[in-house]
Design a protein around this motif. Structure first.
Motif, PDB file in Angstrom:
ATOM      1  N   ARG A 232       0.831  -1.202   0.000  1.00 44.69           N
ATOM      2  CA  ARG A 232       0.000   0.000   0.000  1.00 44.69           C
ATOM      3  C   ARG A 232       0.870   1.259   0.000  1.00 44.69           C
ATOM      4  O   ARG A 232       2.045   1.222   0.318  1.00 44.69           O
ATOM      5  CB  ARG A 232      -0.927  -0.006   1.219  1.00 44.69           C
ATOM      6  N   ALA A 293      -2.053  11.744  -6.040  1.00 42.36           N
ATOM      7  CA  ALA A 293      -3.260  11.027  -5.631  1.00 42.36           C
ATOM      8  C   ALA A 293      -3.205  10.808  -4.128  1.00 42.36           C
ATOM      9  O   ALA A 293      -2.122  10.787  -3.535  1.00 42.36           O
ATOM     10  CB  ALA A 293      -3.360   9.681  -6.361  1.00 42.36           C
ATOM     11  N   PRO A 294      -4.364  10.631  -3.476  1.00 37.41           N
ATOM     12  CA  PRO A 294      -4.359  10.314  -2.046  1.00 37.41           C
ATOM     13  C   PRO A 294      -3.658   8.985  -1.783  1.00 37.41           C
ATOM     14  O   PRO A 294      -3.538   8.131  -2.670  1.00 37.41           O
ATOM     15  CB  PRO A 294      -5.847  10.238  -1.696  1.00 37.41           C
ATOM     16  N   ASP A 296      -2.867   5.552   1.000  1.00 40.89           N
ATOM     17  CA  ASP A 296      -3.503   4.693   2.003  1.00 40.89           C
ATOM     18  C   ASP A 296      -3.167   5.135   3.424  1.00 40.89           C
ATOM     19  O   ASP A 296      -3.931   4.890   4.358  1.00 40.89           O
ATOM     20  CB  ASP A 296      -3.048   3.237   1.813  1.00 40.89           C
ATOM     21  N   TRP A 342      -5.007  14.305   1.888  1.00 44.63           N
ATOM     22  CA  TRP A 342      -4.192  13.368   1.111  1.00 44.63           C
ATOM     23  C   TRP A 342      -4.368  11.916   1.549  1.00 44.63           C
ATOM     24  O   TRP A 342      -3.649  11.039   1.080  1.00 44.63           O
ATOM     25  CB  TRP A 342      -2.717  13.763   1.208  1.00 44.63           C
ATOM     26  N   LYS A 344      -6.720   8.553   1.736  1.00 46.99           N
ATOM     27  CA  LYS A 344      -7.869   7.897   1.131  1.00 46.99           C
ATOM     28  C   LYS A 344      -8.944   7.626   2.183  1.00 46.99           C
ATOM     29  O   LYS A 344      -8.629   7.415   3.357  1.00 46.99           O
ATOM     30  CB  LYS A 344      -7.455   6.555   0.517  1.00 46.99           C
ATOM     31  N   GLY A 347      -8.338   5.287   5.110  1.00 49.14           N
ATOM     32  CA  GLY A 347      -6.899   5.275   5.358  1.00 49.14           C
ATOM     33  C   GLY A 347      -6.531   5.896   6.691  1.00 49.14           C
ATOM     34  O   GLY A 347      -7.373   6.439   7.418  1.00 49.14           O
ATOM     35  N   THR A 422     -15.231   6.542   6.007  1.00 49.13           N
ATOM     36  CA  THR A 422     -15.864   6.363   4.705  1.00 49.13           C
ATOM     37  C   THR A 422     -17.333   6.753   4.863  1.00 49.13           C
ATOM     38  O   THR A 422     -18.155   5.981   5.365  1.00 49.13           O
ATOM     39  CB  THR A 422     -15.755   4.910   4.237  1.00 49.13           C
TER      40      THR A 422
END
Length: 423
Positions: A232, A293-294, A296, A342, A344, A347, A422
């Motif tokens: 990851r 990209a973000p 983990d 940053w 996810k 994460g 989430t």
């Protein structure tokens, strides 16, 4: 007239002390300019030791000086600093008084040599001793007592009295037993070897093979609390000199290490080459830089007051005060806000500082969580930590002076582990 042998070394120490006390520079930073005239590496090292020992005992040295003068010598007077330097040599380092004063008087440079000689002689005739453990500066004592209580202050005094051991983090924790035997140290946990007096570390077994790197036990905890990477992605922010970057790479993370300093990244790159561990390195200011990209996980070992490493760097006791702490706390809040974007969903965000100030630890996380409802703590459990460390009631890790004192102690640290929800 030629100065006595050793005077140049004392002059370099005096320059370092002036940089710390007058200009607020870190001792490490002041060292380079102050020792330019010393060709012998042993002399340069000794100059640093002299300056550090003055800072380690400064309140007690001043109390002695004040006891021998009718009118107080101003704090910023060169004569006071020269007396501090001469006294610490005799009382902490075992230098004969005649040698200490012979190398001290040339440092006054046309100033009150008779005053320095007289005060020094008066004190030496009284056969003084430095208190054990040393006193801390009054403002630091008051600040830490207010935050943590008197017992913490006493533990901090005990910590600064001892020269700390050196911790090594192993690239492969399964080799702990073998490396303990090879290095002649002890282990305080899997992947750790502690050495009391390692000498030149580059000559120790395993250095050339990249089997380990120097990293205090406390500083090794944040990366461990992210667990196994299993491929990851993780952003290691403010990464240099790279202990955590190497830990994460060894644990199987796909690491991107970001740091603002090109010079410090060169050191990290050399450490990666020595250990054979992979990582992507980026020079950038994380107040401006953006990842593609973000990730983990994000590890933010934020710029801080570094009051937690006072036993190794006693200059922080004199360079850092409420203003600097407040400014750094504001910076940490900004960096946490950026790092949050940053991560996810699902994460982890790991925040750490080597600070003993609530404003840079507990207060920062309370403020962050109040403003970021999309994050929640992932409490740290006791079995994730080395013996002697325990999480606090909120599940964060606060390391104060005191734990592991009999084994050599550990640097002060704060660590919080958060998860992005989430929603």
């Amino acid at each position: 007239m030629t100065d006595p042998v050793g005077t140049a070394t004392r002059r370099a120490a005096l320059k370092m002390l002036d940089a710390v006390m007058r200009r607020g520079e870190a001792l490490d930073r002041a060292q380079h300019a102050a020792t330019q005239g010393l060709r012998n590496p042993a002399d340069r090292a000794h100059a640093v030791v002299l300056a550090a020992e003055v800072l380690r005992h400064l309140p007690d040295l001043d109390a002695l000086i004040d006891s021998a003068t009718r009118q107080r010598i101003p704090d910023d007077a060169k004569s006071r600093m020269v007396l501090r330097l001469a006294l610490v040599q005799c009382l902490a380092l075992g230098t004969p008084p005649h040698a200490a004063i012979a190398t001290a008087l040339p440092l006054v440079d046309g100033g009150p040599k008779r005053l320095v000689h007289g005060v020094f002689g008066t004190l030496m005739r009284s056969e003084p001793e430095l208190p054990a453990p040393p006193a801390l500066p009054d403002d630091v004592t008051a600040r830490w007592a207010d935050q943590w209580g008197e017992a913490m202050v006493e533990a901090a005094r005990g910590a600064i009295a001892q020269h700390p051991p050196i911790d090594l983090t192993l690239r492969d924790a399964s080799n702990t037993g073998r490396m303990v035997d090879a290095l002649g140290g002890v282990s305080l946990g899997a992947g750790n070897v502690r050495l009391s007096d390692p000498g030149n570390i580059t000559t120790l077994p395993g250095f050339d093979e990249g089997a380990w790197w120097v990293q205090d036990l406390s500083a090794s905890l944040p990366a461990k609390l992210l667990g196994a990477g299993e491929g990851r992605t993780v952003l290691d922010l403010c990464a240099a000199p790279g202990g955590k970057t190497m830990q994460l790479a060894a644990a199987g993370w796909d690491v991107t290490g970001v740091d603002i300093s090109a010079k410090r990244l060169e050191r990290l790159e050399a450490n990666l080459a020595r250990t054979g561990l992979p990582a992507h390195l980026v020079q950038g200011d994380i107040e401006k830089w953006q990842p593609q990209a973000p990730a983990d996980a994000v590890l933010l070992d934020a710029p801080c007051s570094a009051t937690g490493i006072f036993r190794r760097h006693p200059d922080v006791l004199y360079r850092i005060g409420p203003r600097q702490i407040a400014e750094l706390a504001d910076l940490q809040a900004r960096l946490l806000d950026r790092a949050a974007d940053w991560v996810k969903p699902g994460g982890l965000l790991l925040y750490a500082t080597c600070s003993l100030e609530r404003a840079e630890g507990e207060d920062r996380i309370a403020d962050f969580l109040a403003r970021h409802s999309d994050f929640a703590r992932v409490p740290v459990s006791a079995d994730e930590l080395c013996a002697g460390f325990t999480p606090n009631m909120e599940g964060d890790v606060r390391i104060l002076p005191g734990p592991l004192a009999e084994q050599g102690g550990a640097d002060g640290f704060f660590i919080a582990r958060l998860r992005k929800l989430t929603i």
